[in-house]
Design a protein around this motif. Structure first.
Motif, PDB file in Angstrom:
ATOM      1  N   ASP A 148      41.236  37.841  66.144  1.00  0.00           N
ATOM      2  CA  ASP A 148      40.052  38.690  65.934  1.00  0.00           C
ATOM      3  C   ASP A 148      39.388  38.391  64.587  1.00  0.00           C
ATOM      4  O   ASP A 148      38.161  38.428  64.470  1.00  0.00           O
ATOM      5  CB  ASP A 148      40.431  40.179  65.992  1.00  0.00           C
ATOM      6  CG  ASP A 148      40.338  40.730  67.418  1.00  0.00           C
ATOM      7  OD1 ASP A 148      40.143  39.943  68.357  1.00  0.00           O
ATOM      8  OD2 ASP A 148      40.475  41.957  67.584  1.00  0.00           O
ATOM      9  N   VAL A 155      30.627  37.603  70.843  1.00  0.00           N
ATOM     10  CA  VAL A 155      30.593  39.066  71.041  1.00  0.00           C
ATOM     11  C   VAL A 155      31.476  39.450  72.226  1.00  0.00           C
ATOM     12  O   VAL A 155      32.159  40.480  72.203  1.00  0.00           O
ATOM     13  CB  VAL A 155      29.138  39.539  71.248  1.00  0.00           C
ATOM     14  CG1 VAL A 155      29.086  41.041  71.509  1.00  0.00           C
ATOM     15  CG2 VAL A 155      28.298  39.197  70.025  1.00  0.00           C
ATOM     16  N   ARG A 156      31.482  38.606  73.254  1.00  0.00           N
ATOM     17  CA  ARG A 156      32.309  38.866  74.430  1.00  0.00           C
ATOM     18  C   ARG A 156      33.785  38.950  74.087  1.00  0.00           C
ATOM     19  O   ARG A 156      34.541  39.686  74.690  1.00  0.00           O
ATOM     20  CB  ARG A 156      32.137  37.683  75.399  1.00  0.00           C
ATOM     21  CG  ARG A 156      31.382  38.056  76.614  1.00  0.00           C
ATOM     22  CD  ARG A 156      31.580  37.004  77.665  1.00  0.00           C
ATOM     23  NE  ARG A 156      30.527  37.114  78.648  1.00  0.00           N
ATOM     24  CZ  ARG A 156      29.935  36.090  79.215  1.00  0.00           C
ATOM     25  NH1 ARG A 156      30.292  34.863  78.888  1.00  0.00           N
ATOM     26  NH2 ARG A 156      29.020  36.278  80.105  1.00  0.00           N
ATOM     27  N   ARG A 216      34.844  43.321  70.595  1.00  0.00           N
ATOM     28  CA  ARG A 216      33.906  44.424  70.511  1.00  0.00           C
ATOM     29  C   ARG A 216      33.406  44.686  69.087  1.00  0.00           C
ATOM     30  O   ARG A 216      32.256  45.081  68.877  1.00  0.00           O
ATOM     31  CB  ARG A 216      34.644  45.644  71.052  1.00  0.00           C
ATOM     32  CG  ARG A 216      33.814  46.778  71.349  1.00  0.00           C
ATOM     33  CD  ARG A 216      34.643  47.926  71.830  1.00  0.00           C
ATOM     34  NE  ARG A 216      33.920  49.136  71.509  1.00  0.00           N
ATOM     35  CZ  ARG A 216      32.874  49.566  72.199  1.00  0.00           C
ATOM     36  NH1 ARG A 216      32.484  48.918  73.268  1.00  0.00           N
ATOM     37  NH2 ARG A 216      32.239  50.647  71.834  1.00  0.00           N
ATOM     38  N   SER A 246      32.351  42.849  67.051  1.00  0.00           N
ATOM     39  CA  SER A 246      31.179  42.017  66.729  1.00  0.00           C
ATOM     40  C   SER A 246      29.913  42.850  66.599  1.00  0.00           C
ATOM     41  O   SER A 246      28.969  42.460  65.907  1.00  0.00           O
ATOM     42  CB  SER A 246      30.929  40.979  67.822  1.00  0.00           C
ATOM     43  OG  SER A 246      32.095  40.300  68.137  1.00  0.00           O
ATOM     44  N   ILE A 247      29.894  43.994  67.257  1.00  0.00           N
ATOM     45  CA  ILE A 247      28.670  44.818  67.227  1.00  0.00           C
ATOM     46  C   ILE A 247      28.345  45.295  65.810  1.00  0.00           C
ATOM     47  O   ILE A 247      27.224  45.689  65.521  1.00  0.00           O
ATOM     48  CB  ILE A 247      28.773  46.002  68.214  1.00  0.00           C
ATOM     49  CG1 ILE A 247      27.393  46.613  68.420  1.00  0.00           C
ATOM     50  CG2 ILE A 247      29.783  47.026  67.755  1.00  0.00           C
ATOM     51  CD1 ILE A 247      27.260  47.517  69.566  1.00  0.00           C
ATOM     52  N   PRO A 250      28.581  44.644  74.042  1.00  0.00           N
ATOM     53  CA  PRO A 250      29.966  44.215  74.216  1.00  0.00           C
ATOM     54  C   PRO A 250      30.568  44.604  75.573  1.00  0.00           C
ATOM     55  O   PRO A 250      31.532  43.998  76.013  1.00  0.00           O
ATOM     56  CB  PRO A 250      30.711  44.898  73.060  1.00  0.00           C
ATOM     57  CG  PRO A 250      29.800  45.893  72.477  1.00  0.00           C
ATOM     58  CD  PRO A 250      28.417  45.626  72.973  1.00  0.00           C
ATOM     59  N   CYS A 275      35.961  47.409  78.549  1.00  0.00           N
ATOM     60  CA  CYS A 275      37.136  46.570  78.377  1.00  0.00           C
ATOM     61  C   CYS A 275      38.295  47.251  79.069  1.00  0.00           C
ATOM     62  O   CYS A 275      38.140  48.331  79.625  1.00  0.00           O
ATOM     63  CB  CYS A 275      37.426  46.299  76.906  1.00  0.00           C
ATOM     64  SG  CYS A 275      38.188  47.660  76.062  1.00  0.00           S
ATOM     65  N   ARG A 290      33.552  51.628  77.299  1.00  0.00           N
ATOM     66  CA  ARG A 290      33.357  51.827  75.854  1.00  0.00           C
ATOM     67  C   ARG A 290      31.879  51.723  75.491  1.00  0.00           C
ATOM     68  O   ARG A 290      31.401  50.670  75.077  1.00  0.00           O
ATOM     69  CB  ARG A 290      34.214  50.834  75.071  1.00  0.00           C
ATOM     70  CG  ARG A 290      35.697  51.090  75.305  1.00  0.00           C
ATOM     71  CD  ARG A 290      36.564  50.101  74.607  1.00  0.00           C
ATOM     72  NE  ARG A 290      36.709  50.367  73.188  1.00  0.00           N
ATOM     73  CZ  ARG A 290      37.465  49.616  72.378  1.00  0.00           C
ATOM     74  NH1 ARG A 290      38.116  48.575  72.862  1.00  0.00           N
ATOM     75  NH2 ARG A 290      37.569  49.911  71.103  1.00  0.00           N
ATOM     76  N   VAL A 322      28.134  52.315  73.586  1.00  0.00           N
ATOM     77  CA  VAL A 322      27.706  52.174  72.182  1.00  0.00           C
ATOM     78  C   VAL A 322      26.523  53.102  71.880  1.00  0.00           C
ATOM     79  O   VAL A 322      25.767  52.875  70.950  1.00  0.00           O
ATOM     80  CB  VAL A 322      27.347  50.705  71.823  1.00  0.00           C
ATOM     81  CG1 VAL A 322      28.574  49.832  71.814  1.00  0.00           C
ATOM     82  CG2 VAL A 322      26.275  50.157  72.751  1.00  0.00           C
ATOM     83  N   GLY A 382      33.694  53.240  65.347  1.00  0.00           N
ATOM     84  CA  GLY A 382      32.700  52.168  65.407  1.00  0.00           C
ATOM     85  C   GLY A 382      31.328  52.624  64.970  1.00  0.00           C
ATOM     86  O   GLY A 382      30.649  51.952  64.184  1.00  0.00           O
ATOM     87  N   ASP A 395      46.481  44.472  77.449  1.00  0.00           N
ATOM     88  CA  ASP A 395      45.643  44.598  76.250  1.00  0.00           C
ATOM     89  C   ASP A 395      46.544  44.501  75.034  1.00  0.00           C
ATOM     90  O   ASP A 395      47.774  44.381  75.155  1.00  0.00           O
ATOM     91  CB  ASP A 395      44.817  45.895  76.266  1.00  0.00           C
ATOM     92  CG  ASP A 395      45.665  47.144  76.174  1.00  0.00           C
ATOM     93  OD1 ASP A 395      46.152  47.436  75.078  1.00  0.00           O
ATOM     94  OD2 ASP A 395      45.858  47.828  77.195  1.00  0.00           O
TER      95      ASP A 395
END
Ligand code: UD1
Length: 421
Positions: free
Chosen positions: A49, A89-90, A93, A95-96, A114, A117, A122, A124, A169, A373
């Protein structure tokens, strides 16, 4: 494809150092898009990450290089780019979080959504609500968030609570937007996680004026510029929790060092309720066996409550506790994909809406399981430590996103496990 083979039945014993927090470094890195000069960040875990965030910063005109095993240097060079590549970005998350810095310094940003998941849906919407209150215009077209701040960002008073409480976030997003905005931003229902306080500390060292971090009310007075600093990231409370639970599940004696015990009070309280002996020192925590583990009833909450990121590992631990335990998930109600895989190892766990009922003291036996995950992968490894025979944990890409050499750390404590192709 690599997988991890865990040979169960080995008691863990010893001391292990915890690394820097993944969830603290990920919001710190996008701040480099707004700073002058070369930032040095220390205590950075080696995670995919982190590599993804470095790649994303490079794609947006920064240099981002390792200068030592856990030391990163980041410097903004060129402000031309404003589009975050979909393939990065994929992958992640977080990355946002480049959205606000791009808007603040380049006046526009295009960031792919994003999406959901495996731990659940999730959205935004709270990120968008915060930025729009500060003067951004945001459209969703072609799967992208296209944002413009024609007259720059300005301060605002924003209530940022959502259906599931505060959002880490969205709080990060608004903080990043607020530091260079014109005027004052007041944020109500801000997330209080230690990683938010760490971001505020770092931004304040860079010249920002943020008050109240760690409380639900944040005040951010916009400043003209930010300067890069040399910063040491806080320890990873979730890695610490995982290693302590690994000690507890094997009836072992494990000490984690370089930790902030005050960041782990809910986890330590649950461990004590489950009859684990816990000793806390200034920068270290030790767990040891105190007789059979006991069933408990735990609900995940925002900080300082029990963290959702330690829920799967706790579930693995409770498969070894006497009686029935209940785990309720209040942050991500669908974050239970690990139940099926733990049951494949012989656990007896039943899901009912956002609750899991764990019937403890079942004999676990090794099997091939899929890490669905990041935290699920840690839970399966923990279960593998006590399962009879060999447990093969597949899909290690999740583990590598968020744990820096977890298998080496467990091996140093006496676990028998190896990564095989
Ligand atoms: C961060 C952490 C993640 C942790 C989570 C909760 C990072 C990189 N990730 O994720 O490890 O599990 O906090 O502690 O730091 N929500 C909305 N709308 C939004 C944003 C969030 O409804 O715009 C909801 C989410 O679906 C969830 C809840 O709010 O139910 C909390 O999510 P949030 O705190 O934002 O999690 P992340 O920041 O994605």
């Amino acid at each position: 494809m690599e997988h991890l083979v865990v040979h169960g039945g080995h008691r863990l014993d010893g001391s292990v150092q915890v690394g820097g927090a993944k969830n603290a470094i990920l919001p710190l890195l996008p701040a480099a898009l707004m700073a002058k000069g070369k930032a040095i960040i220390r205590n950075v875990p080696r995670l995919t990450d982190v590599e993804t965030m470095m790649e994303l910063l490079r794609s947006l005109g920064c240099t981002a290089e390792w200068e030592g095993e856990h030391r990163l240097a980041v410097e903004r060079q060129d402000d031309a780019a404003f589009e975050a590549p979909l393939e990065l970005v994929r992958k992640m998350r977080a990355s946002i979080w480049v959205l606000a810095p791009l808007l603040a310094t380049r006046g526009q940003a295009v960031v792919p959504l994003p999406g959901g998941c495996v731990i659940g849906d999730r959205p935004v919407d709270m990120h968008i609500k915060g930025l729009c209150a500060m003067g951004a215009e945001i459209e969703i077209t072609g799967g992208n968030l296209t944002a413009i701040a024609q007259n720059g960002l300005h301060g605002a008073e924003i209530y940022l609570g959502g259906h599931f409480g505060s959002s880490v976030g969205a709080t990060v997003q608004v903080m990043l937007a607020g530091v260079l905005a014109k005027g004052k931003t007041i944020l109500h229902s801000a997330a209080c996680e230690p990683e938010i306080s760490d971001l505020a500390n770092c931004l304040n060292l860079m010249g920002a004026k943020i008050l109240g971090a760690g409380s639900p009310r944040l005040e951010i007075e916009g400043v003209e510029e930010l300067n890069a600093v040399d910063y040491y990231v806080i320890p990873d409370r979730i890695e610490a929790a995982t290693l302590l639970m690994a000690g507890a599940i094997t009836d072992g004696e494990v000490e984690v060092t370089d930790v902030r015990p005050d960041h782990l009070s809910a986890v330590l309280s649950s461990l004590r309720q489950a009859n684990v002996f816990v000793e806390v020192n200034e920068r270290s925590i030790r767990v040891r066996n105190n007789g059979p583990l006991k069933s408990i009833d735990v609900t995940t909450h925002q900080y300082p409550g029990f963290p959702t990121d330690a829920q799967a590992q706790l579930m693995a631990l409770l498969t070894n506790a006497e009686g029935y335990s209940i785990i309720s998930e209040q942050i991500f109600p669908d974050r239970f994909r690990h139940i099926g895989e733990l049951n494949r190892l012989g656990a007896n766990i039943r899901k009912a809406t956002n609750h899991a009922i764990v019937r403890g003291r079942q004999t676990l036996t090794g099997a091939r399981v899929e890490a669905t995950d990041l935290r699920a992968s840690a839970a399966l490894i923990l279960a593998g430590l006590v399962a009879e025979g060999e447990t093969e944990v597949e899909q290690l890409e999740h583990l590598d996103r968020g744990y820096d050499r977890l298998e080496d750390k467990l091996r140093a404590l006496g676990a028998v496990l190896e990564r095989v192709a």
